[in-house]
Design a protein around this motif. Structure first.
Motif, PDB file in Angstrom:
ATOM      1  N   GLN A   1       8.921  21.718  33.251  1.00  0.00           N
ATOM      2  CA  GLN A   1       9.305  22.919  32.492  1.00  0.00           C
ATOM      3  C   GLN A   1       8.832  24.197  33.165  1.00  0.00           C
ATOM      4  O   GLN A   1       9.570  25.182  33.239  1.00  0.00           O
ATOM      5  CB  GLN A   1       8.737  22.821  31.069  1.00  0.00           C
ATOM      6  CG  GLN A   1       9.439  21.755  30.240  1.00  0.00           C
ATOM      7  CD  GLN A   1       8.694  21.380  28.978  1.00  0.00           C
ATOM      8  OE1 GLN A   1       7.625  21.915  28.681  1.00  0.00           O
ATOM      9  NE2 GLN A   1       9.249  20.450  28.224  1.00  0.00           N
TER      10      GLN A   1
ATOM     11  N   GLU B   1      -5.066  21.553  38.955  1.00  0.00           N
ATOM     12  CA  GLU B   1      -5.333  21.115  37.589  1.00  0.00           C
ATOM     13  C   GLU B   1      -5.307  19.582  37.495  1.00  0.00           C
ATOM     14  O   GLU B   1      -6.126  18.983  36.788  1.00  0.00           O
ATOM     15  CB  GLU B   1      -4.298  21.722  36.625  1.00  0.00           C
ATOM     16  CG  GLU B   1      -4.645  21.481  35.169  1.00  0.00           C
ATOM     17  CD  GLU B   1      -3.940  22.434  34.209  1.00  0.00           C
ATOM     18  OE1 GLU B   1      -2.997  23.115  34.628  1.00  0.00           O
ATOM     19  OE2 GLU B   1      -4.357  22.491  33.042  1.00  0.00           O
TER      20      GLU B   1
ATOM     21  N   PHE C   1      -1.223  23.358  29.250  1.00  0.00           N
ATOM     22  CA  PHE C   1      -1.948  23.267  30.522  1.00  0.00           C
ATOM     23  C   PHE C   1      -1.927  24.638  31.189  1.00  0.00           C
ATOM     24  O   PHE C   1      -1.310  25.566  30.705  1.00  0.00           O
ATOM     25  CB  PHE C   1      -1.284  22.223  31.438  1.00  0.00           C
ATOM     26  CG  PHE C   1      -1.167  20.858  30.811  1.00  0.00           C
ATOM     27  CD1 PHE C   1      -2.227  19.958  30.853  1.00  0.00           C
ATOM     28  CD2 PHE C   1       0.003  20.476  30.159  1.00  0.00           C
ATOM     29  CE1 PHE C   1      -2.122  18.707  30.266  1.00  0.00           C
ATOM     30  CE2 PHE C   1       0.117  19.219  29.575  1.00  0.00           C
ATOM     31  CZ  PHE C   1      -0.946  18.340  29.625  1.00  0.00           C
ATOM     32  N   GLY C   2      -2.641  24.741  32.309  1.00  0.00           N
ATOM     33  CA  GLY C   2      -2.603  25.991  33.068  1.00  0.00           C
ATOM     34  C   GLY C   2      -3.757  26.915  32.742  1.00  0.00           C
ATOM     35  O   GLY C   2      -4.542  26.660  31.827  1.00  0.00           O
ATOM     36  N   ARG C   3      -3.839  28.026  33.485  1.00  0.00           N
ATOM     37  CA  ARG C   3      -4.959  28.964  33.362  1.00  0.00           C
ATOM     38  C   ARG C   3      -5.077  29.586  31.976  1.00  0.00           C
ATOM     39  O   ARG C   3      -6.155  29.943  31.540  1.00  0.00           O
ATOM     40  CB  ARG C   3      -4.788  30.101  34.378  1.00  0.00           C
ATOM     41  CG  ARG C   3      -5.010  29.676  35.808  1.00  0.00           C
ATOM     42  CD  ARG C   3      -6.328  30.183  36.367  1.00  0.00           C
ATOM     43  NE  ARG C   3      -6.491  29.714  37.740  1.00  0.00           N
ATOM     44  CZ  ARG C   3      -7.508  28.973  38.155  1.00  0.00           C
ATOM     45  NH1 ARG C   3      -8.460  28.620  37.317  1.00  0.00           N
ATOM     46  NH2 ARG C   3      -7.596  28.580  39.403  1.00  0.00           N
TER      47      ARG C   3
ATOM     48  N   TYR D   1       5.174  19.252  31.616  1.00  0.00           N
ATOM     49  CA  TYR D   1       4.761  20.651  31.835  1.00  0.00           C
ATOM     50  C   TYR D   1       5.183  21.121  33.233  1.00  0.00           C
ATOM     51  O   TYR D   1       5.701  22.235  33.393  1.00  0.00           O
ATOM     52  CB  TYR D   1       3.248  20.756  31.660  1.00  0.00           C
ATOM     53  CG  TYR D   1       2.639  22.054  32.142  1.00  0.00           C
ATOM     54  CD1 TYR D   1       2.813  23.233  31.424  1.00  0.00           C
ATOM     55  CD2 TYR D   1       1.878  22.098  33.311  1.00  0.00           C
ATOM     56  CE1 TYR D   1       2.250  24.423  31.863  1.00  0.00           C
ATOM     57  CE2 TYR D   1       1.308  23.276  33.750  1.00  0.00           C
ATOM     58  CZ  TYR D   1       1.501  24.437  33.027  1.00  0.00           C
ATOM     59  OH  TYR D   1       0.951  25.610  33.462  1.00  0.00           O
TER      60      TYR D   1
ATOM     61  N   TYR E   1     -10.508  24.276  37.493  1.00  0.00           N
ATOM     62  CA  TYR E   1      -9.726  23.583  36.456  1.00  0.00           C
ATOM     63  C   TYR E   1     -10.455  22.353  35.947  1.00  0.00           C
ATOM     64  O   TYR E   1     -11.166  21.682  36.705  1.00  0.00           O
ATOM     65  CB  TYR E   1      -8.384  23.128  37.027  1.00  0.00           C
ATOM     66  CG  TYR E   1      -7.312  24.189  37.024  1.00  0.00           C
ATOM     67  CD1 TYR E   1      -6.698  24.570  35.843  1.00  0.00           C
ATOM     68  CD2 TYR E   1      -6.912  24.794  38.212  1.00  0.00           C
ATOM     69  CE1 TYR E   1      -5.706  25.539  35.840  1.00  0.00           C
ATOM     70  CE2 TYR E   1      -5.915  25.757  38.222  1.00  0.00           C
ATOM     71  CZ  TYR E   1      -5.313  26.126  37.023  1.00  0.00           C
ATOM     72  OH  TYR E   1      -4.335  27.081  37.020  1.00  0.00           O
TER      73      TYR E   1
ATOM     74  N   LYS F   1      -4.335  28.325  28.998  1.00  0.00           N
ATOM     75  CA  LYS F   1      -4.217  27.387  27.864  1.00  0.00           C
ATOM     76  C   LYS F   1      -5.182  27.725  26.726  1.00  0.00           C
ATOM     77  O   LYS F   1      -4.976  27.283  25.591  1.00  0.00           O
ATOM     78  CB  LYS F   1      -4.401  25.939  28.331  1.00  0.00           C
ATOM     79  CG  LYS F   1      -5.789  25.567  28.770  1.00  0.00           C
ATOM     80  CD  LYS F   1      -5.814  24.094  29.134  1.00  0.00           C
ATOM     81  CE  LYS F   1      -7.221  23.681  29.526  1.00  0.00           C
ATOM     82  NZ  LYS F   1      -7.273  22.277  29.938  1.00  0.00           N
TER      83      LYS F   1
ATOM     84  N   ILE G   1       7.992  21.508  24.104  1.00  0.00           N
ATOM     85  CA  ILE G   1       7.755  22.382  25.263  1.00  0.00           C
ATOM     86  C   ILE G   1       6.249  22.472  25.513  1.00  0.00           C
ATOM     87  O   ILE G   1       5.470  22.753  24.597  1.00  0.00           O
ATOM     88  CB  ILE G   1       8.349  23.794  25.023  1.00  0.00           C
ATOM     89  CG1 ILE G   1       9.857  23.705  24.750  1.00  0.00           C
ATOM     90  CG2 ILE G   1       8.069  24.721  26.208  1.00  0.00           C
ATOM     91  CD1 ILE G   1      10.686  23.117  25.858  1.00  0.00           C
ATOM     92  N   GLN G   2       5.856  22.237  26.756  1.00  0.00           N
ATOM     93  CA  GLN G   2       4.436  22.245  27.115  1.00  0.00           C
ATOM     94  C   GLN G   2       3.979  23.620  27.621  1.00  0.00           C
ATOM     95  O   GLN G   2       2.796  23.904  27.674  1.00  0.00           O
ATOM     96  CB  GLN G   2       4.164  21.206  28.218  1.00  0.00           C
ATOM     97  CG  GLN G   2       4.638  19.802  27.876  1.00  0.00           C
ATOM     98  CD  GLN G   2       3.849  19.181  26.749  1.00  0.00           C
ATOM     99  OE1 GLN G   2       2.633  19.271  26.723  1.00  0.00           O
ATOM    100  NE2 GLN G   2       4.533  18.556  25.818  1.00  0.00           N
ATOM    101  N   THR G   3       4.934  24.451  28.029  1.00  0.00           N
ATOM    102  CA  THR G   3       4.577  25.795  28.494  1.00  0.00           C
ATOM    103  C   THR G   3       4.368  26.708  27.277  1.00  0.00           C
ATOM    104  O   THR G   3       4.629  26.293  26.146  1.00  0.00           O
ATOM    105  CB  THR G   3       5.704  26.363  29.394  1.00  0.00           C
ATOM    106  OG1 THR G   3       6.942  26.223  28.701  1.00  0.00           O
ATOM    107  CG2 THR G   3       5.788  25.600  30.713  1.00  0.00           C
TER     108      THR G   3
ATOM    109  N   ALA H   1       0.255  27.765  26.433  1.00  0.00           N
ATOM    110  CA  ALA H   1       0.668  26.581  27.200  1.00  0.00           C
ATOM    111  C   ALA H   1      -0.376  25.483  26.982  1.00  0.00           C
ATOM    112  O   ALA H   1      -1.555  25.769  26.754  1.00  0.00           O
ATOM    113  CB  ALA H   1       0.780  26.932  28.671  1.00  0.00           C
TER     114      ALA H   1
ATOM    115  N   GLN I   1      11.110  27.216  34.910  1.00  0.00           N
ATOM    116  CA  GLN I   1      11.022  28.631  34.522  1.00  0.00           C
ATOM    117  C   GLN I   1      10.672  29.499  35.723  1.00  0.00           C
ATOM    118  O   GLN I   1      11.259  30.552  35.920  1.00  0.00           O
ATOM    119  CB  GLN I   1       9.990  28.811  33.417  1.00  0.00           C
ATOM    120  CG  GLN I   1      10.485  28.263  32.099  1.00  0.00           C
ATOM    121  CD  GLN I   1       9.427  28.274  31.015  1.00  0.00           C
ATOM    122  OE1 GLN I   1       8.244  28.348  31.296  1.00  0.00           O
ATOM    123  NE2 GLN I   1       9.846  28.184  29.778  1.00  0.00           N
TER     124      GLN I   1
ATOM    125  N   ASN J   1       7.701  33.838  28.839  1.00  0.00           N
ATOM    126  CA  ASN J   1       8.763  32.961  29.328  1.00  0.00           C
ATOM    127  C   ASN J   1       9.414  32.263  28.147  1.00  0.00           C
ATOM    128  O   ASN J   1       8.736  31.825  27.227  1.00  0.00           O
ATOM    129  CB  ASN J   1       8.152  31.895  30.245  1.00  0.00           C
ATOM    130  CG  ASN J   1       8.391  32.208  31.704  1.00  0.00           C
ATOM    131  OD1 ASN J   1       9.470  32.672  32.075  1.00  0.00           O
ATOM    132  ND2 ASN J   1       7.395  31.961  32.532  1.00  0.00           N
TER     133      ASN J   1
END
Lengths: 372, 144
Positions: B117, B93, A355-357, B114, B100, A359, A283-285, A353, B121, A241
Motif C-alpha cells: 500500500q 523496520e 508501521f513506519g516512522r 503495508y 526502528y 506510527k 489499510i495499513q498506511t 499508519a 501511494q 495520503n
C-alpha cells in the motif's frame, strides 16, 4: 479455361471480402467515435415527464494515469474504474437526483494515427441513464471547459432547496507546476487553480456547491481548501495520503433518506465517518479524512495564507533549479501554523499508519503543509 | 490469403486501439504484490522475513543499476532516489535497524500489505520518465 475461370471468381470474391471488411472497419470506427445513446433525442423524450430533481451531483473521475492498486488478497483494481462503478450505483439508486459523470480516460489511437475520444460522459436523471457520450477533453489548458458545456446543456432547472454536490477522484492535484498530471498529455499542466476555474464554470450563477468531496491525496491543505472554498460550503478531503480505494460512496446511495433533513454538514460528517471506518478496515498506511466548514475556517486560512504562499514561492524556485520532490507534514508540526483558530471548523478522523516512522503520531490537525 | 490478411489487419486495428495501461509503474506495483502473496502463503516467520528482505534487496539492486545509467535525467535521479529511500526505511523496520523496532513475527503479513500500500501511494507522487521506467521493467524481467 476452368482454372482461369476459378481464378477470376476467387479474385472477385477476395475483392468483395476486402471491400466489405473495409466498409465494416469504417463503420466500426465511426460508431466508436459517436455517442452511446443519441443524446438530444433521448433527452427531449424524457425532458417533460421527469420527477423533480432534489439532488444534483457531478462526478469528475480522472483515469489518465497510473491508478492500479491491490487489495489485501492480492486482487488488482483500477481506481478510476471502481469509482466509475460506484458513481453509476449512486446515479441508479437516487430517483430524486440528476447525476453527471465525467470519466477522463487515457488517449488511445485507432491505426496509430486516428486519436479516439478521451472522455466519456454519462447523465442520469431519476435513476435512469439519459445520455452517454464520448467526448474530447481539453487538449491544451485544462479548465474542464468541455465538461462544463455538458453540464449546462443537461442541468435541470434550479430549485431553491436543491442540494448540489461535486466529487473529484484522482491523484494529488498539484498546487504549483502540474506538468505530467495526465499521462496522455505530459506537457499539459493541471493544478488546483484549473480545478477551481472548472468549478467556477459549473457554478456560474455565483451559487456554491453545498458539498465538495475531494477524493485525492493531500487535499486538506490551507491553500487547496482556500482555493476551492470559493465554490463550496462544506468540503470533505484527506489531508494526508488517501488510498486509491478512495472514499466510500455508499452514503450517497438513497439520498432521499440519508439527507432527508437537508442538513449537509451533518451528512458530510456521516460520509466521512463511514469512509474512515471502511478505510481503516484493511489499510495499513495512515488514514485521514477531514470535514471543513468553509465559513468557519476562513479566519485560520487568512492567518496562514502569507506563510503558505511564501513556502509555495520557495518551492517553485527550488523546483526550477533542482527537480527534487518535496515532502508534506502536519501543519501542527510547524510553529507558525499552530494558531488558536487551527481546529475551528474542522472535524478530523485520523488513524496513524500501523508501521513506519509516524506510527505513534496519535493526532492530526486536519491541515497538511509543506516541509520547509 | 487476402481475406486472412484483411482479418489480421482488423484484429491489429482493435489491438492498437486499446489504451496502453501496462507501464513501468504497474510493473513496480505488481512486484511488491507478488512478494506479499508469497509472504502470506507461508506460515514460517523466518521465511516471511527472507522473502521480504530479498524483495527489498533485489529492487534496490535494480534501482542502483537504473541510477548508474546515463540515460536518466536529473529529475529521474531524484525520483528514484526518493523511492529507494522509502524502500530502505521499510527494510530497516523489518530488520529493526536505524532506530526502528523490529516488526513482530505475528505482524509480518500486515507489514507485507503495508509495503504494497505504501509503495503504491509513493509511486503516484514521484515522477519517473518513460525511459527510466522501461529500464526498470527490463531489469525486473531479466534479473529476477
Amino acid at each position: 479455361m476452368r482454372n482461369s475461370y476459378n481464378r477470376l471468381v476467387r479474385s472477385v470474391l477476395c475483392q468483395r471480402i476486402f471491400l466489405s471488411v473495409g466498409c465494416a472497419v469504417l463503420v466500426i470506427f465511426l460508431i466508436s467515435c459517436s455517442a452511446g445513446i443519441p443524446v438530444q433525442q433521448e433527452f427531449q423524450k424524457v425532458g417533460n415527464d421527469t420527477i423533480a430533481v432534489k439532488f444534483s451531483i457531478v462526478f469528475i473521475i480522472h483515469g489518465d494515469g497510473d491508478y492500479l492498486y491491490h487489495d489485501t488478497s492480492g486482487n488488482k483494481y483500477y481506481a478510476d474504474e471502481e469509482a466509475l462503478a460506484g458513481a453509476k450505483r449512486v446515479a441508479e439508486e437516487n430517483p430524486l437526483a440528476e447525476v453527471f459523470i465525467f470519466h477522463q480516460k487515457p488517449t488511445s489511437h485507432f491505426l496509430f494515427f486516428f486519436p479516439l475520444r478521451d472522455g466519456e460522459f454519462y447523465y442520469y436523471r431519476n435513476g435512469r441513464l439519459i445520455a452517454n457520450e464520448l467526448y474530447w477533453r481539453d487538449q491544451e489548458l485544462s479548465n474542464l471547459d468541455n465538461e462544463v458545456k455538458f453540464y449546462k446543456t443537461f442541468c435541470a432547472d434550479s430549485q431553491p432547496e436543491r442540494v448540489n454536490m461535486f466529487l473529484y477522484f484522482g491523484h494529488e492535484i498539484p498546487e504549483f507546476g502540474g506538468a505530467g498530471y495526465d499521462a496522455s498529455y505530459p506537457d499539459r499542466t493541471f493544478t488546483i487553480h484549473n480545478l477551481a476555474s472548472g468549478m467556477k464554470g459549473f457554478t456560474s450563477d455565483s451559487s456554491k456547491f453545498d458539498l465538495l468531496v475531494l477524493s485525492t491525496c493531500y487535499g486538506g491543505t490551507p491553500y487547496t481548501i482556500g482555493m476551492l472554498g470559493s465554490y463550496a460550503r462544506t468540503i470533505i478531503a484527506s489531508p494526508g495520503n488517501l488510498h486509491l480505494s478512495y472514499f466510500d460512496l455508499r452514503s450517497l446511495e438513497s439520498l432521499e433518506l440519508s439527507l432527508q433533513d437537508g442538513d449537509v454538514p451533518a451528512f458530510a460528517n456521516r460520509f466521512a465517518q463511514q469512509s474512515f471506518d471502511r478505510l481503516i478496515w484493511d489499510i495499513q498506511t495512515a488514514v485521514s479524512v477531514a470535514v471543513y466548514d468553509v465559513d468557519s475556517v476562513q479566519e485560520y486560512l487568512h492567518s496562514v495564507y502569507p506563510a503558505y504562499e511564501n513556502t509555495l514561492n520557495t518551492l517553485r524556485e527550488k523546483k526550477k533549479s533542482f527537480p527534487a520532490t518535496n515532502e508534506h507534514c502536519d501543519c501542527a508540526d510547524i510553529p507558525e501554523y499552530t494558531l488558536p483558530t487551527m481546529n475551528r471548523g474542522v472535524d478530523v478522523f485520523y488513524r496513524p499508519a500501523i508501521f513506519g516512522r509516524l506510527k505513534n503520531k496519535q493526532n492530526h490537525s486536519g491541515w497538511e503543509c509543506w516541509k520547509n | 490469403m487476402k481475406a486472412l490478411i484483411a482479418f489480421l489487419s482488423i484484429f491489429m486495428m482493435f489491438v492498437l486501439a486499446i489504451p496502453v495501461n501496462a507501464d513501468g509503474k504497474t510493473e513496480l506495483k505488481q512486484y511488491f504484490n507478488k512478494a506479499a502473496d508469497k509472504v502470506k502463503a507461508t506460515e514460517n516467520a523466518d521465511e516471511k522475513r527472507e522473502i521480504l528482505n530479498e524483495s527489498f534487496n533485489n529492487m534496490s539492486k535494480i534501482l542502483d543499476k537504473v541510477l548508474s545509467s546515463e540515460l536518466i535525467s536529473e529529475s529521474d535521479y531524484a525520483g528514484i532516489e526518493q523511492y529507494k529511500a522509502a524502500l530502505q526505511e521499510k527494510q530497516n523496520e523489518l530488520t529493526g535497524s536505524n532506530g526502528y523496532q523490529r516488526v513482530p513475527d505475528a505482524q509480518l503479513n500486515n507489514f507485507a500489505n503495508y509495503v504494497v500500500q505504501d509503495m503504491e501511494q509513493a509511486d503516484s507522487t514521484i515522477t519517473i520518465s518513460v525511459i527510466a521506467l522501461i529500464l526498470i521493467i527490463l531489469l525486473v524481467v531479466l534479473l529476477l
